[in-house]
Design a protein around this motif. Structure first.
Motif, PDB file in Angstrom:
ATOM      1  N   THR A   1      -8.051  -6.382  -8.451  1.00 19.88           N
ATOM      2  CA  THR A   1      -6.782  -5.745  -8.144  1.00 19.88           C
ATOM      3  C   THR A   1      -7.015  -4.542  -7.248  1.00 19.88           C
ATOM      4  OG1 THR A   1      -6.933  -4.412 -10.131  1.00 19.88           O
ATOM      5  CG2 THR A   1      -5.710  -6.483 -10.306  1.00 19.88           C
ATOM      6  N   VAL A   2      -6.009  -4.207  -6.451  1.00 19.35           N
ATOM      7  CA  VAL A   2      -6.129  -3.042  -5.572  1.00 19.35           C
ATOM      8  C   VAL A   2      -5.324  -1.859  -6.101  1.00 19.35           C
ATOM      9  CG1 VAL A   2      -6.694  -4.317  -3.471  1.00 19.35           C
ATOM     10  CG2 VAL A   2      -4.307  -3.924  -4.060  1.00 19.35           C
ATOM     11  N   VAL A   3      -4.411  -2.111  -7.017  1.00 20.88           N
ATOM     12  CA  VAL A   3      -3.616  -1.062  -7.657  1.00 20.88           C
ATOM     13  C   VAL A   3      -3.501  -1.394  -9.142  1.00 20.88           C
ATOM     14  CG1 VAL A   3      -2.249  -0.497  -5.606  1.00 20.88           C
ATOM     15  CG2 VAL A   3      -1.463  -2.275  -7.157  1.00 20.88           C
ATOM     16  N   GLU A   4      -3.043  -0.424  -9.936  1.00 17.01           N
ATOM     17  CA  GLU A   4      -2.805  -0.693 -11.351  1.00 17.01           C
ATOM     18  C   GLU A   4      -1.586  -1.601 -11.481  1.00 17.01           C
ATOM     19  OE1 GLU A   4      -1.257   1.975 -14.907  1.00 17.01           O
ATOM     20  OE2 GLU A   4      -3.303   2.506 -14.298  1.00 17.01           O
TER      21      GLU A   4
ATOM     22  N   SER B   1      -6.900  -0.549 -11.478  1.00 18.45           N
ATOM     23  CA  SER B   1      -7.329  -0.831 -10.114  1.00 18.45           C
ATOM     24  C   SER B   1      -8.800  -1.226 -10.098  1.00 18.45           C
ATOM     25  CB  SER B   1      -7.113   0.406  -9.252  1.00 18.45           C
ATOM     26  OG  SER B   1      -7.589   0.180  -7.948  1.00 18.45           O
ATOM     27  N   GLY B   2      -9.121  -2.292  -9.387  1.00 15.58           N
ATOM     28  CA  GLY B   2     -10.489  -2.753  -9.250  1.00 15.58           C
ATOM     29  C   GLY B   2     -10.948  -3.709 -10.332  1.00 15.58           C
ATOM     30  N   MET B   3     -10.104  -3.997 -11.316  1.00 17.70           N
ATOM     31  CA  MET B   3     -10.497  -4.929 -12.374  1.00 17.70           C
ATOM     32  C   MET B   3     -10.405  -6.367 -11.884  1.00 17.70           C
ATOM     33  SD  MET B   3      -8.905  -3.305 -15.838  1.00 17.70           S
ATOM     34  CE  MET B   3      -9.632  -4.576 -16.845  1.00 17.70           C
ATOM     35  N   GLU B   4     -11.247  -7.232 -12.457  1.00 22.50           N
ATOM     36  CA  GLU B   4     -11.257  -8.636 -12.068  1.00 22.50           C
ATOM     37  C   GLU B   4     -10.200  -9.416 -12.836  1.00 22.50           C
ATOM     38  OE1 GLU B   4     -14.220 -12.199 -12.856  1.00 22.50           O
ATOM     39  OE2 GLU B   4     -15.015 -10.805 -11.354  1.00 22.50           O
ATOM     40  N   VAL B   5      -9.454 -10.238 -12.081  1.00 24.34           N
ATOM     41  CA  VAL B   5      -8.406 -11.090 -12.634  1.00 24.34           C
ATOM     42  C   VAL B   5      -8.644 -12.500 -12.121  1.00 24.34           C
ATOM     43  CG1 VAL B   5      -5.921 -11.529 -12.651  1.00 24.34           C
ATOM     44  CG2 VAL B   5      -6.761  -9.189 -12.670  1.00 24.34           C
ATOM     45  N   GLN B   6      -8.505 -13.495 -12.970  1.00 23.91           N
ATOM     46  CA  GLN B   6      -8.622 -14.890 -12.551  1.00 23.91           C
ATOM     47  C   GLN B   6      -7.227 -15.416 -12.242  1.00 23.91           C
ATOM     48  OE1 GLN B   6     -10.592 -16.918 -15.724  1.00 23.91           O
ATOM     49  NE2 GLN B   6     -12.590 -16.117 -15.162  1.00 23.91           N
ATOM     50  N   VAL B   7      -6.985 -15.717 -10.971  1.00 19.93           N
ATOM     51  CA  VAL B   7      -5.699 -16.265 -10.552  1.00 19.93           C
ATOM     52  C   VAL B   7      -5.759 -17.769 -10.721  1.00 19.93           C
ATOM     53  CG1 VAL B   7      -4.093 -16.542  -8.636  1.00 19.93           C
ATOM     54  CG2 VAL B   7      -5.250 -14.362  -8.977  1.00 19.93           C
TER      55      VAL B   7
ATOM     56  N   ARG C   1       2.202 -10.538  -6.885  1.00 23.40           N
ATOM     57  CA  ARG C   1       1.211 -10.807  -5.835  1.00 23.40           C
ATOM     58  C   ARG C   1       0.732  -9.544  -5.152  1.00 23.40           C
ATOM     59  NH1 ARG C   1       1.747 -16.095  -2.470  1.00 23.40           N
ATOM     60  NH2 ARG C   1       2.283 -17.563  -4.088  1.00 23.40           N
ATOM     61  N   THR C   2       1.569  -8.511  -5.156  1.00 22.72           N
ATOM     62  CA  THR C   2       1.208  -7.266  -4.467  1.00 22.72           C
ATOM     63  C   THR C   2       0.066  -6.533  -5.145  1.00 22.72           C
ATOM     64  OG1 THR C   2       2.950  -6.130  -5.710  1.00 22.72           O
ATOM     65  CG2 THR C   2       3.519  -6.934  -3.501  1.00 22.72           C
ATOM     66  N   CYS C   3      -0.386  -6.995  -6.300  1.00 22.97           N
ATOM     67  CA  CYS C   3      -1.516  -6.378  -6.995  1.00 22.97           C
ATOM     68  C   CYS C   3      -2.851  -6.713  -6.318  1.00 22.97           C
ATOM     69  CB  CYS C   3      -1.564  -6.872  -8.436  1.00 22.97           C
ATOM     70  SG  CYS C   3      -0.134  -6.397  -9.410  1.00 22.97           S
ATOM     71  N   PHE C   4      -2.850  -7.690  -5.456  1.00 26.81           N
ATOM     72  CA  PHE C   4      -4.083  -8.190  -4.856  1.00 26.81           C
ATOM     73  C   PHE C   4      -4.099  -7.934  -3.361  1.00 26.81           C
ATOM     74  CE2 PHE C   4      -2.867 -10.814  -8.464  1.00 26.81           C
ATOM     75  CZ  PHE C   4      -3.953 -10.582  -9.293  1.00 26.81           C
ATOM     76  N   PRO C   5      -5.308  -7.855  -2.759  1.00 26.67           N
ATOM     77  CA  PRO C   5      -5.387  -7.645  -1.310  1.00 26.67           C
ATOM     78  C   PRO C   5      -4.830  -8.850  -0.552  1.00 26.67           C
ATOM     79  CG  PRO C   5      -7.568  -8.085  -2.226  1.00 26.67           C
ATOM     80  CD  PRO C   5      -6.622  -7.965  -3.380  1.00 26.67           C
ATOM     81  N   GLN C   6      -4.295  -8.594   0.624  1.00 31.53           N
ATOM     82  CA  GLN C   6      -3.768  -9.666   1.468  1.00 31.53           C
ATOM     83  C   GLN C   6      -4.915 -10.466   2.039  1.00 31.53           C
ATOM     84  OE1 GLN C   6      -0.501 -10.346   1.869  1.00 31.53           O
ATOM     85  NE2 GLN C   6      -0.087  -8.685   0.441  1.00 31.53           N
ATOM     86  N   ARG C   7      -4.779 -11.806   2.047  1.00 33.25           N
ATOM     87  CA  ARG C   7      -5.809 -12.681   2.612  1.00 33.25           C
ATOM     88  C   ARG C   7      -5.196 -13.616   3.589  1.00 33.25           C
ATOM     89  NH1 ARG C   7     -10.640 -13.996  -1.389  1.00 33.25           N
ATOM     90  NH2 ARG C   7     -10.866 -11.951  -2.216  1.00 33.25           N
TER      91      ARG C   7
END
Length: 98
Positions: free
Chosen positions: A38-41, A60-66, A92-98
């Protein structure tokens, strides 16, 4: 002769469409979760709205399995809380844009 060829091509076309639809549905079922940080809380909800109950908060920065992209706003996600997997929905805004 021409009618016979037309029937053969029609049958071949129908069988190829049937095979393509079977392979696309089976490949979707074999998807595995993808790990993102994640990029934000963010909050993990039990439904797809802000009025849904909160399951946990992810820093922020924790690993999440999508597991799946549910719609334009939410993804189905799994996190580990106190050693146990918790599945819910995140924006979706919790993750960086790809």
């Amino acid at each position: 002769m021409n009618k016979r060829l037309l029937h053969i091509f029609t049958l071949a076309l129908l069988s190829s469409c049937s095979a393509a639809s079977e392979s696309s549905s089976s490949s979707r079922a074999n998807r595995t979760p993808v790990a993102y940080n994640t990029v934000v809380e963010c909050t993990l909800y039990d439904g797809m709205s802000k009025q849904s109950a909160t399951l946990t908060t992810i820093g922020s920065g924790m690993e999440v399995q999508v597991m799946d992209t549910v719609d334009a706003y939410f993804v189905k996600a799994r996190v580990t809380k106190d050693g146990k997997p918790v599945t819910g929905y995140m924006y979706r805004t919790c993750f960086p844009q790809r």
